[in-house]
Design a protein around this motif. Sequence first.
Motif, PDB file in Angstrom:
ATOM      1  N   GLU A  61      38.605  41.382  50.221  1.00  0.00           N
ATOM      2  CA  GLU A  61      39.382  42.618  50.277  1.00  0.00           C
ATOM      3  C   GLU A  61      39.017  43.395  51.532  1.00  0.00           C
ATOM      4  N   GLU A  62      39.825  44.376  51.857  1.00  0.00           N
ATOM      5  CA  GLU A  62      39.599  45.155  53.061  1.00  0.00           C
ATOM      6  C   GLU A  62      38.162  45.693  53.100  1.00  0.00           C
ATOM      7  N   ARG A  63      37.515  45.548  54.243  1.00  0.00           N
ATOM      8  CA  ARG A  63      36.156  46.058  54.478  1.00  0.00           C
ATOM      9  C   ARG A  63      35.112  45.479  53.517  1.00  0.00           C
ATOM     10  N   TRP A  64      35.352  44.282  52.995  1.00  0.00           N
ATOM     11  CA  TRP A  64      34.384  43.709  52.054  1.00  0.00           C
ATOM     12  C   TRP A  64      33.043  43.424  52.715  1.00  0.00           C
ATOM     13  N   ARG A  65      33.081  43.038  54.000  1.00  0.00           N
ATOM     14  CA  ARG A  65      31.812  42.745  54.696  1.00  0.00           C
ATOM     15  C   ARG A  65      30.975  44.012  54.861  1.00  0.00           C
ATOM     16  N   GLU A  66      31.622  45.088  55.334  1.00  0.00           N
ATOM     17  CA  GLU A  66      30.909  46.343  55.532  1.00  0.00           C
ATOM     18  C   GLU A  66      30.358  46.861  54.201  1.00  0.00           C
ATOM     19  N   GLU A  67      31.160  46.711  53.158  1.00  0.00           N
ATOM     20  CA  GLU A  67      30.743  47.211  51.843  1.00  0.00           C
ATOM     21  C   GLU A  67      29.536  46.424  51.321  1.00  0.00           C
ATOM     22  N   LEU A  68      29.569  45.099  51.475  1.00  0.00           N
ATOM     23  CA  LEU A  68      28.427  44.292  51.039  1.00  0.00           C
ATOM     24  C   LEU A  68      27.181  44.613  51.866  1.00  0.00           C
ATOM     25  N   ALA A  69      27.356  44.773  53.186  1.00  0.00           N
ATOM     26  CA  ALA A  69      26.203  45.093  54.038  1.00  0.00           C
ATOM     27  C   ALA A  69      25.591  46.419  53.611  1.00  0.00           C
ATOM     28  N   ALA A  70      26.433  47.397  53.301  1.00  0.00           N
ATOM     29  CA  ALA A  70      25.933  48.719  52.906  1.00  0.00           C
ATOM     30  C   ALA A  70      25.186  48.636  51.574  1.00  0.00           C
ATOM     31  N   GLN A  71      25.748  47.888  50.629  1.00  0.00           N
ATOM     32  CA  GLN A  71      25.077  47.797  49.327  1.00  0.00           C
ATOM     33  C   GLN A  71      23.785  46.992  49.431  1.00  0.00           C
ATOM     34  N   GLY A  72      23.773  45.965  50.272  1.00  0.00           N
ATOM     35  CA  GLY A  72      22.545  45.194  50.486  1.00  0.00           C
ATOM     36  C   GLY A  72      21.438  46.048  51.094  1.00  0.00           C
ATOM     37  N   ARG A  73      21.829  46.861  52.068  1.00  0.00           N
ATOM     38  CA  ARG A  73      20.894  47.778  52.718  1.00  0.00           C
ATOM     39  C   ARG A  73      20.258  48.732  51.697  1.00  0.00           C
ATOM     40  N   ALA A  74      21.025  49.121  50.705  1.00  0.00           N
ATOM     41  CA  ALA A  74      20.540  50.054  49.679  1.00  0.00           C
ATOM     42  C   ALA A  74      19.796  49.336  48.561  1.00  0.00           C
ATOM     43  N   GLY A  75      19.559  48.036  48.728  1.00  0.00           N
ATOM     44  CA  GLY A  75      18.788  47.320  47.724  1.00  0.00           C
ATOM     45  C   GLY A  75      19.642  46.487  46.776  1.00  0.00           C
ATOM     46  N   GLY A  76      20.967  46.560  46.934  1.00  0.00           N
ATOM     47  CA  GLY A  76      21.861  45.851  46.015  1.00  0.00           C
ATOM     48  C   GLY A  76      21.740  44.338  46.139  1.00  0.00           C
ATOM     49  N   VAL A  77      21.860  43.649  45.011  1.00  0.00           N
ATOM     50  CA  VAL A  77      21.780  42.192  44.995  1.00  0.00           C
ATOM     51  C   VAL A  77      22.897  41.630  44.128  1.00  0.00           C
ATOM     52  N   ILE A  78      23.291  40.411  44.438  1.00  0.00           N
ATOM     53  CA  ILE A  78      24.338  39.730  43.677  1.00  0.00           C
ATOM     54  C   ILE A  78      23.667  38.732  42.751  1.00  0.00           C
ATOM     55  N   ARG A  79      23.826  38.960  41.441  1.00  0.00           N
ATOM     56  CA  ARG A  79      23.189  38.054  40.468  1.00  0.00           C
ATOM     57  C   ARG A  79      24.196  37.136  39.779  1.00  0.00           C
ATOM     58  N   SER A  80      25.470  37.534  39.829  1.00  0.00           N
ATOM     59  CA  SER A  80      26.479  36.570  39.363  1.00  0.00           C
ATOM     60  C   SER A  80      27.682  36.664  40.295  1.00  0.00           C
ATOM     61  N   ALA A  81      28.386  35.553  40.420  1.00  0.00           N
ATOM     62  CA  ALA A  81      29.372  35.397  41.492  1.00  0.00           C
ATOM     63  C   ALA A  81      30.410  36.515  41.493  1.00  0.00           C
ATOM     64  N   LEU A  82      30.608  37.091  42.669  1.00  0.00           N
ATOM     65  CA  LEU A  82      31.669  38.087  42.833  1.00  0.00           C
ATOM     66  C   LEU A  82      33.011  37.369  42.939  1.00  0.00           C
ATOM     67  N   PRO A  83      34.086  38.031  42.523  1.00  0.00           N
ATOM     68  CA  PRO A  83      35.403  37.409  42.662  1.00  0.00           C
ATOM     69  C   PRO A  83      35.837  37.340  44.131  1.00  0.00           C
ATOM     70  N   VAL A  84      36.740  36.390  44.436  1.00  0.00           N
ATOM     71  CA  VAL A  84      37.288  36.247  45.791  1.00  0.00           C
ATOM     72  C   VAL A  84      38.780  36.589  45.730  1.00  0.00           C
ATOM     73  N   ARG A  85      39.218  37.400  46.665  1.00  0.00           N
ATOM     74  CA  ARG A  85      40.628  37.774  46.713  1.00  0.00           C
ATOM     75  C   ARG A  85      41.460  36.518  46.989  1.00  0.00           C
ATOM     76  N   ASP A  86      42.477  36.352  46.216  1.00  0.00           N
ATOM     77  CA  ASP A  86      43.244  35.108  46.247  1.00  0.00           C
ATOM     78  C   ASP A  86      44.300  35.125  47.346  1.00  0.00           C
ATOM     79  N   SER A  87      43.835  35.143  48.609  1.00  0.00           N
ATOM     80  CA  SER A  87      44.801  35.092  49.724  1.00  0.00           C
ATOM     81  C   SER A  87      44.054  34.699  50.979  1.00  0.00           C
ATOM     82  N   ARG A  88      44.788  34.303  51.982  1.00  0.00           N
ATOM     83  CA  ARG A  88      44.181  34.029  53.293  1.00  0.00           C
ATOM     84  C   ARG A  88      43.953  35.360  53.974  1.00  0.00           C
ATOM     85  N   ARG A  89      43.007  35.411  54.900  1.00  0.00           N
ATOM     86  CA  ARG A  89      42.787  36.656  55.627  1.00  0.00           C
ATOM     87  C   ARG A  89      43.757  36.717  56.783  1.00  0.00           C
TER      88      ARG A  89
END
Lengths: 312, 312
Positions: free
Chosen positions: B284-312
Amino acid sequence: MLGLGLIGGSLLRAARAAGREVFGYNRSVEAVRAARAEGFDATDNLDEALRRAAAADALVVLAVPVPALPILLAHIRDTAPGCPLTDVTSVKGRVLEEVRAVGLLDRFVGGHPMAGTAESGWAAGDAGLFTGAPWVVAVDDHVDPHIWAQVMALALDCGSFVVPARSDEHDAAAATISHLPHLLAEALAVTAGDVPLAFALAAGSFRDGTRVAATAPDLVRAMCEANAEQLVPVLDRALDLLHHARAELVDGRPITDLVEAGHAARTRYESFPRPDIVTVVIGEERWREELAAQGRAGGVIRSALPVRDSRR
Amino acid sequence: MLGLGLIGGSLLRAARAAGREVFGYNRSVEAVRAARAEGFDATDNLDEALRRAAAADALVVLAVPVPALPILLAHIRDTAPGCPLTDVTSVKGRVLEEVRAVGLLDRFVGGHPMAGTAESGWAAGDAGLFTGAPWVVAVDDHVDPHIWAQVMALALDCGSFVVPARSDEHDAAAATISHLPHLLAEALAVTAGDVPLAFALAAGSFRDGTRVAATAPDLVRAMCEANAEQLVPVLDRALDLLHHARAELVDGRPITDLVEAGHAARTRYESFPRPDIVTVVIGEERWREELAAQGRAGGVIRSALPVRDSRR
């Protein structure tokens, strides 16, 4: 025992458990009441404690913070100037100065039991605190062999082993292996605190490297500031090594010098010997120099050395 | 799996244990034989492995040391340029450069499983090596959401949690929480090695502060030198803090600034949160920036996030 905090209170317990006759003084009546409730002989009357020490020719142990020393030492000079005297403070040069200033140097042998916990106060004390711990007993030029032997015996009775060391060498070593690590840990923690993602990725190297930054700031300041004279030169040595490596990193050169020397030093430390000191007779010619040399080489005293049967 | 050393070999085992179809390449035939003896599909023929990967559209994992990358990447470009590509190297910027240089950037998502032991080689591998460990997956500007999701899934299948981070921020953080502690530990060990009595009195602060100086010098050099660009600024920050404290010690002023900031940072680290990242949809729009920001704040992915069903 003058002072019944963590160290003094533990020492009172440990010495009694070893079968010694002990009595204590503490300025605040709460610790005195708590000690009495546990069956210890304790008072908040300093002059009474010192008169009793003088009458018994007791070994007087200074177990108070450095700032409390001048007043306490003045009382000892007035009331119990003949008693053998030792201390349990972590910085030895400063205590030596205070003792010299009040004119009690010839009765004094400094000590530093290297044991402690994050707690403080009488209630935190523990008769087993010194078991298996190194207890530095100072072999400065002035020390009297008979008083030295008394301090050694106290340390051994409490379950410690004795590391003989000069006060100035003790302070330089403490600066290196305790105070410098505290400064490095604080600097590492602050640096990481400013880097996004650092805490998120931090693991073993960072945890180990900053563990002592969790120590109460007042304690860290007190030990580093009281030993500044010895700390600055070893800090300078570490800074030199780091600046050298920095220059290599900037130039794209290998940082072999620092990394190989560091690994070699850590390896030497891991196999550092702890031989028993058994051949020295306290009071014989050059006994102080001999003990200092053996202590420097890792030697420890695990059972009482003999004392030469004569006056010096 | 290109490379069957400690990390590659562990990953081959962990991925198969998770039910994945896996096959590996290793340059030396010994590791290939050992892997085959344990029932793994392995070869020392790189082009054969890459042709097979291309036919299966397999996720290719670079698990070789950085110096081996250019040749390996050239083969991939020639034989399997369409395969999704990741790596497991501890320095991310340098790998990104190599991948960009060979023209495979659009198929590449960097990774860094933060797990390891002092051992190396196939025999040291362990299917459980990644369990519970952070696995950084790079959210650089170029990354493709579908390849990113594949790397995330591999990490989760191996029992890790995913920390999303930009490659440059990963390297700055690694410089701070891993490479800088190594330099400080080496400097502390060297300094103590030159002070008489230091090893004789060394205890917990010194042991903790020099533990990583026991790491093999070549490994320390490799990680610090490969990340010099990020390491120098954080080293400078630490040096500034130490020089500031030094000036205070020399002047007899309190070292409050460093000690209180260090304690505060260490305290923040101890209570650093590890919230689960659950709201982001990959692609989704700005998904990279959003993940980087949440990672910086300590966020972790413990179960698979969904993927937007389209080409970029």
